[in-house]
Motif scaffolding. Structure first.
Motif, PDB file in Angstrom:
ATOM      1  N   ALA A   9       0.826  -1.203   0.000  1.00  0.00           N
ATOM      2  CA  ALA A   9       0.000   0.000   0.000  1.00  0.00           C
ATOM      3  C   ALA A   9       0.862   1.256   0.000  1.00  0.00           C
ATOM      4  CB  ALA A   9      -0.927  -0.002   1.216  1.00  0.00           C
ATOM      5  N   LYS A  10       1.947   1.250   0.758  1.00  0.00           N
ATOM      6  CA  LYS A  10       2.830   2.418   0.814  1.00  0.00           C
ATOM      7  C   LYS A  10       3.518   2.660  -0.524  1.00  0.00           C
ATOM      8  CE  LYS A  10       2.025   3.323   5.127  1.00  0.00           C
ATOM      9  NZ  LYS A  10       1.227   4.512   5.482  1.00  0.00           N
ATOM     10  N   ARG A  11       3.856   1.591  -1.237  1.00  0.00           N
ATOM     11  CA  ARG A  11       4.442   1.761  -2.570  1.00  0.00           C
ATOM     12  C   ARG A  11       3.473   2.498  -3.493  1.00  0.00           C
ATOM     13  NH1 ARG A  11       6.458  -4.455  -3.504  1.00  0.00           N
ATOM     14  NH2 ARG A  11       8.390  -4.397  -2.277  1.00  0.00           N
ATOM     15  N   ILE A  12       2.230   2.064  -3.490  1.00  0.00           N
ATOM     16  CA  ILE A  12       1.219   2.709  -4.335  1.00  0.00           C
ATOM     17  C   ILE A  12       1.041   4.170  -3.934  1.00  0.00           C
ATOM     18  CG2 ILE A  12      -1.232   2.714  -4.924  1.00  0.00           C
ATOM     19  CD1 ILE A  12       0.242   0.446  -6.231  1.00  0.00           C
ATOM     20  N   GLN A  13       1.027   4.442  -2.643  1.00  0.00           N
ATOM     21  CA  GLN A  13       0.769   5.795  -2.156  1.00  0.00           C
ATOM     22  C   GLN A  13       1.892   6.762  -2.498  1.00  0.00           C
ATOM     23  OE1 GLN A  13      -0.035   5.134   1.991  1.00  0.00           O
ATOM     24  NE2 GLN A  13      -1.962   4.064   1.583  1.00  0.00           N
ATOM     25  N   ILE A  14       3.139   6.289  -2.453  1.00  0.00           N
ATOM     26  CA  ILE A  14       4.232   7.216  -2.769  1.00  0.00           C
ATOM     27  C   ILE A  14       4.240   7.551  -4.257  1.00  0.00           C
ATOM     28  CG2 ILE A  14       6.066   5.502  -3.203  1.00  0.00           C
ATOM     29  CD1 ILE A  14       7.959   7.382  -1.682  1.00  0.00           C
ATOM     30  N   MET A  15       3.791   6.608  -5.089  1.00  0.00           N
ATOM     31  CA  MET A  15       3.655   6.903  -6.516  1.00  0.00           C
ATOM     32  C   MET A  15       2.569   7.958  -6.730  1.00  0.00           C
ATOM     33  SD  MET A  15       3.792   3.068  -8.161  1.00  0.00           S
ATOM     34  CE  MET A  15       5.147   1.932  -7.818  1.00  0.00           C
ATOM     35  N   GLY A  16       1.441   7.789  -6.062  1.00  0.00           N
ATOM     36  CA  GLY A  16       0.364   8.765  -6.186  1.00  0.00           C
ATOM     37  C   GLY A  16       0.756  10.127  -5.645  1.00  0.00           C
ATOM     38  N   LEU A  17       1.507  10.142  -4.549  1.00  0.00           N
ATOM     39  CA  LEU A  17       1.937  11.408  -3.945  1.00  0.00           C
ATOM     40  C   LEU A  17       2.850  12.192  -4.887  1.00  0.00           C
ATOM     41  CD1 LEU A  17       1.923  13.211  -1.416  1.00  0.00           C
ATOM     42  CD2 LEU A  17       3.926  11.937  -0.615  1.00  0.00           C
ATOM     43  N   PHE A  18       3.752  11.488  -5.546  1.00  0.00           N
ATOM     44  CA  PHE A  18       4.642  12.160  -6.503  1.00  0.00           C
ATOM     45  C   PHE A  18       3.835  12.833  -7.604  1.00  0.00           C
ATOM     46  CE2 PHE A  18       6.855  11.991 -10.602  1.00  0.00           C
ATOM     47  CZ  PHE A  18       7.942  12.799 -10.315  1.00  0.00           C
ATOM     48  N   MET A  19       2.842  12.127  -8.134  1.00  0.00           N
ATOM     49  CA  MET A  19       2.024  12.706  -9.189  1.00  0.00           C
ATOM     50  C   MET A  19       1.263  13.927  -8.697  1.00  0.00           C
ATOM     51  SD  MET A  19      -1.386  12.813 -10.226  1.00  0.00           S
ATOM     52  CE  MET A  19      -2.188  13.242 -11.758  1.00  0.00           C
ATOM     53  N   MET A  20       0.675  13.832  -7.497  1.00  0.00           N
ATOM     54  CA  MET A  20      -0.139  14.915  -6.981  1.00  0.00           C
ATOM     55  C   MET A  20       0.672  16.176  -6.700  1.00  0.00           C
ATOM     56  SD  MET A  20      -2.614  12.738  -4.431  1.00  0.00           S
ATOM     57  CE  MET A  20      -3.457  14.200  -3.830  1.00  0.00           C
ATOM     58  N   VAL A  21       1.927  16.008  -6.338  1.00  0.00           N
ATOM     59  CA  VAL A  21       2.789  17.163  -6.064  1.00  0.00           C
ATOM     60  C   VAL A  21       3.344  17.757  -7.354  1.00  0.00           C
ATOM     61  CG1 VAL A  21       4.970  17.886  -5.013  1.00  0.00           C
ATOM     62  CG2 VAL A  21       3.410  16.392  -3.746  1.00  0.00           C
ATOM     63  N   PHE A  22       3.783  16.892  -8.261  1.00  0.00           N
ATOM     64  CA  PHE A  22       4.519  17.374  -9.428  1.00  0.00           C
ATOM     65  C   PHE A  22       3.606  17.827 -10.562  1.00  0.00           C
ATOM     66  CE2 PHE A  22       7.502  17.115 -13.020  1.00  0.00           C
ATOM     67  CZ  PHE A  22       8.607  17.730 -12.453  1.00  0.00           C
ATOM     68  N   LEU A  23       2.386  17.270 -10.671  1.00  0.00           N
ATOM     69  CA  LEU A  23       1.509  17.612 -11.796  1.00  0.00           C
ATOM     70  C   LEU A  23       1.176  19.102 -11.861  1.00  0.00           C
ATOM     71  CD1 LEU A  23      -0.233  16.618 -14.197  1.00  0.00           C
ATOM     72  CD2 LEU A  23      -2.120  16.402 -12.585  1.00  0.00           C
ATOM     73  N   PRO A  24       0.669  19.746 -10.785  1.00  0.00           N
ATOM     74  CA  PRO A  24       0.352  21.176 -10.899  1.00  0.00           C
ATOM     75  C   PRO A  24       1.580  22.032 -11.158  1.00  0.00           C
ATOM     76  CG  PRO A  24       0.122  20.416  -8.627  1.00  0.00           C
ATOM     77  CD  PRO A  24       0.305  19.197  -9.462  1.00  0.00           C
ATOM     78  N   ILE A  25       2.732  21.631 -10.608  1.00  0.00           N
ATOM     79  CA  ILE A  25       3.968  22.397 -10.842  1.00  0.00           C
ATOM     80  C   ILE A  25       4.372  22.320 -12.306  1.00  0.00           C
ATOM     81  CG2 ILE A  25       6.428  22.539 -10.284  1.00  0.00           C
ATOM     82  CD1 ILE A  25       5.756  21.442  -7.513  1.00  0.00           C
ATOM     83  N   ALA A  26       4.355  21.120 -12.875  1.00  0.00           N
ATOM     84  CA  ALA A  26       4.778  20.927 -14.260  1.00  0.00           C
ATOM     85  C   ALA A  26       3.844  21.646 -15.229  1.00  0.00           C
ATOM     86  CB  ALA A  26       4.835  19.429 -14.582  1.00  0.00           C
ATOM     87  N   ILE A  27       2.544  21.554 -14.995  1.00  0.00           N
ATOM     88  CA  ILE A  27       1.594  22.204 -15.900  1.00  0.00           C
ATOM     89  C   ILE A  27       1.687  23.721 -15.782  1.00  0.00           C
ATOM     90  CG2 ILE A  27      -0.874  22.596 -16.286  1.00  0.00           C
ATOM     91  CD1 ILE A  27      -1.340  19.671 -15.963  1.00  0.00           C
ATOM     92  N   TRP A  28       1.861  24.235 -14.558  1.00  0.00           N
ATOM     93  CA  TRP A  28       2.045  25.681 -14.398  1.00  0.00           C
ATOM     94  C   TRP A  28       3.271  26.152 -15.170  1.00  0.00           C
ATOM     95  CZ3 TRP A  28       6.233  28.315 -12.311  1.00  0.00           C
ATOM     96  CH2 TRP A  28       6.063  29.694 -12.164  1.00  0.00           C
ATOM     97  N   PHE A  29       4.366  25.427 -15.056  1.00  0.00           N
ATOM     98  CA  PHE A  29       5.603  25.811 -15.748  1.00  0.00           C
ATOM     99  C   PHE A  29       5.405  25.787 -17.258  1.00  0.00           C
ATOM    100  CE2 PHE A  29      10.013  25.465 -17.145  1.00  0.00           C
ATOM    101  CZ  PHE A  29      10.666  26.326 -16.262  1.00  0.00           C
ATOM    102  N   ALA A  30       4.722  24.749 -17.764  1.00  0.00           N
ATOM    103  CA  ALA A  30       4.534  24.621 -19.209  1.00  0.00           C
ATOM    104  C   ALA A  30       3.640  25.721 -19.765  1.00  0.00           C
ATOM    105  CB  ALA A  30       3.951  23.247 -19.531  1.00  0.00           C
ATOM    106  N   VAL A  31       2.484  25.950 -19.136  1.00  0.00           N
ATOM    107  CA  VAL A  31       1.517  26.894 -19.702  1.00  0.00           C
ATOM    108  C   VAL A  31       1.980  28.345 -19.570  1.00  0.00           C
ATOM    109  CG1 VAL A  31      -0.405  25.313 -19.277  1.00  0.00           C
ATOM    110  CG2 VAL A  31       0.150  27.061 -17.573  1.00  0.00           C
ATOM    111  N   THR A  32       2.879  28.632 -18.626  1.00  0.00           N
ATOM    112  CA  THR A  32       3.363  30.005 -18.467  1.00  0.00           C
ATOM    113  C   THR A  32       4.626  30.286 -19.277  1.00  0.00           C
ATOM    114  OG1 THR A  32       4.587  29.371 -16.460  1.00  0.00           O
ATOM    115  CG2 THR A  32       2.363  30.275 -16.175  1.00  0.00           C
ATOM    116  N   ARG A  33       5.379  29.229 -19.644  1.00  0.00           N
ATOM    117  CA  ARG A  33       6.636  29.428 -20.365  1.00  0.00           C
ATOM    118  C   ARG A  33       6.525  29.175 -21.865  1.00  0.00           C
ATOM    119  NH1 ARG A  33      11.051  29.844 -16.870  1.00  0.00           N
ATOM    120  NH2 ARG A  33      10.215  30.569 -14.872  1.00  0.00           N
ATOM    121  N   VAL A  34       5.491  28.465 -22.287  1.00  0.00           N
ATOM    122  CA  VAL A  34       5.363  28.117 -23.703  1.00  0.00           C
ATOM    123  C   VAL A  34       4.020  28.620 -24.209  1.00  0.00           C
ATOM    124  CG1 VAL A  34       5.474  26.269 -25.413  1.00  0.00           C
ATOM    125  CG2 VAL A  34       6.706  26.023 -23.238  1.00  0.00           C
ATOM    126  N   GLY A  35       4.042  29.384 -25.277  1.00  0.00           N
ATOM    127  CA  GLY A  35       2.801  29.897 -25.848  1.00  0.00           C
ATOM    128  C   GLY A  35       2.198  28.927 -26.847  1.00  0.00           C
TER     129      GLY A  35
END
Length: 376
Positions: A190-216
């Motif tokens: 269960a902890k293996r699954i959760q750490i994978m989900g946690l990485f996605m939940m943290v990194f997804l908004p950061i990555a999309i913010w960076f992409a949509v603000t830096r690339v037109g």
């Protein structure tokens, strides 16, 4: 499909543009890291986890995944048409990516942290929600990448870099559970699954913010209103697209079969036990290492020739895996590494070819329907 004449592609693109900077291509590709970080566990780890930890039967879990994916057959074209039609001050694609973030984060949390006594209805609801957000994000992101450049070869760079980012996300989620094995002694799966989900939940908004603000977004003609039936008829009549779709369907079936059975094969047939994660890492690692080589090859051959030869190599490399003796770790590692060489390269070439076909459609119809093409 043969290479479309470059003068027609330039006409469809509207104008000759300066080459994209490496920084913009990388920024555009960043969302692929968390997208892949949730995609791999969803295909490979979630089904065995729900079978072993929640008490749901293997038949029910497999059936629910099948129904959720078949539902995408109907929702994808609808979302593709919406992606083409509705434009904001951000353009046609980026606002859809932002809109997908909350839906994906909630769905990942509910699926990766299931409550006690989870039911099939619970799993089905959040699978449908996750795949809806996933579709919205992937169609918008793919269409945006196709429209970033009209250059035949530069599209390979965009899609290749995007694929490298995706494989990097896969490698990250394969490495993260290793830390769980070192520091956690109870409820490890269960902890293996959760750490994978946690990485996605943290990194997804950061990555999309960076992409949509830096690339037109590059201006493209806005399509006129067409009915769903008219859109489907236009796709059916497009011969190059039919050829790519036929190949992509076969590739998708192959990928789905070996992804969904990978852990079962390693553990229960080849008796590789805890080494299965290492073999999956070899598989995806060889795929990312081979992408730069494929980019060089595709400069000398046309895309369709490169993709065809990669598929033949991939098919041949499956045969030794079927003949592996149980428990032979070195031989299994070699076979999975060779098999992984073609795993990432073929899919990004298909995506690049779809962008070329969309340009051909734009020349013939006067409409830029990239989102519809990618959704199908």
């Amino acid at each position: 499909p043969n290479r479309i004449r470059e003068d027609e592609m330039s006409e469809a693109s509207g104008a000759i543009q300066a080459p994209l900077s490496k920084g913009k291509i990388v920024a555009y590709s960043l969302p692929s890291i968390p997208m892949a970080a949730v995609g791999l566990p969803l295909l490979v780890h979630i089904p065995p986890f729900y079978v072993s930890q929640t008490g749901l039967s293997l038949e029910l879990v497999g059936f629910l995944f099948m129904i959720a994916r078949f539902w995408d057959v109907f929702t994808d074209p609808v979302l593709g048409i919406l992606s083409d039609r509705f434009e904001t001050r951000w353009g046609r694609r980026r606002h859809w990516m932002v809109a997908s973030v909350p839906l994906l984060m909630i769905s990942v949390y509910m699926l990766f942290w299931p409550p006690v006594g989870v039911t099939g209805l619970y799993m089905a609801f959040w699978l449908f929600a996750l795949y809806a957000g996933w579709t919205l994000l992937t169609i918008s992101h793919s269409s945006w990448g196709a429209e970033l450049t009209g250059d035949y070869h530069e599209r390979n760079k965009v899609q290749g870099t995007r694929e490298i980012a995706g494989v990097a996300g896969v490698i990250i989620v394969l490495v993260l559970p290793i830390f769980i094995d070192f520091f956690v002694e109870e409820n490890i799966e269960a902890k293996r699954i959760q750490i994978m989900g946690l990485f996605m939940m943290v990194f997804l908004p950061i990555a999309i913010w960076f992409a949509v603000t830096r690339v037109g977004e590059r201006p493209t003609p806005r399509p006129s209103h067409i009915t769903f039936r008219t859109a489907m008829e236009a796709l059916v009549k497009n011969k190059p697209l039919r050829i790519i779709l036929a190949a992509d369907i076969l590739l998708g079936i192959s990928f789905g079969m070996h992804s969904g059975t990978f852990l079962f094969l390693c553990v229960h047939v080849l008796h590789l036990g805890n080494m299965s994660g290492i073999f999956l890492l070899c598989y995806v690692g060889s795929g990312i290492a081979f992408i730069p080589i494929v980019l060089r090859i595709s400069l000398r051959w046309d895309k369709h020739k490169t993709a065809s030869n990669l598929m033949l190599l991939g098919a041949a490399s499956v045969v030794p895996i079927l003949l592996l003796p149980p428990g032979n770790v070195p031989l299994a590692m070699i076979c999975f590494t060779i098999f992984g060489i073609t795993s990432s390269s073929s899919s990004f070439i298909f995506r690049s070819m779809v962008a070329d076909v969309a340009d051909q459609d734009a020349v013939e119809t006067g409409q830029q329907r990239t989102g519809l093409f990618y959704s199908v």
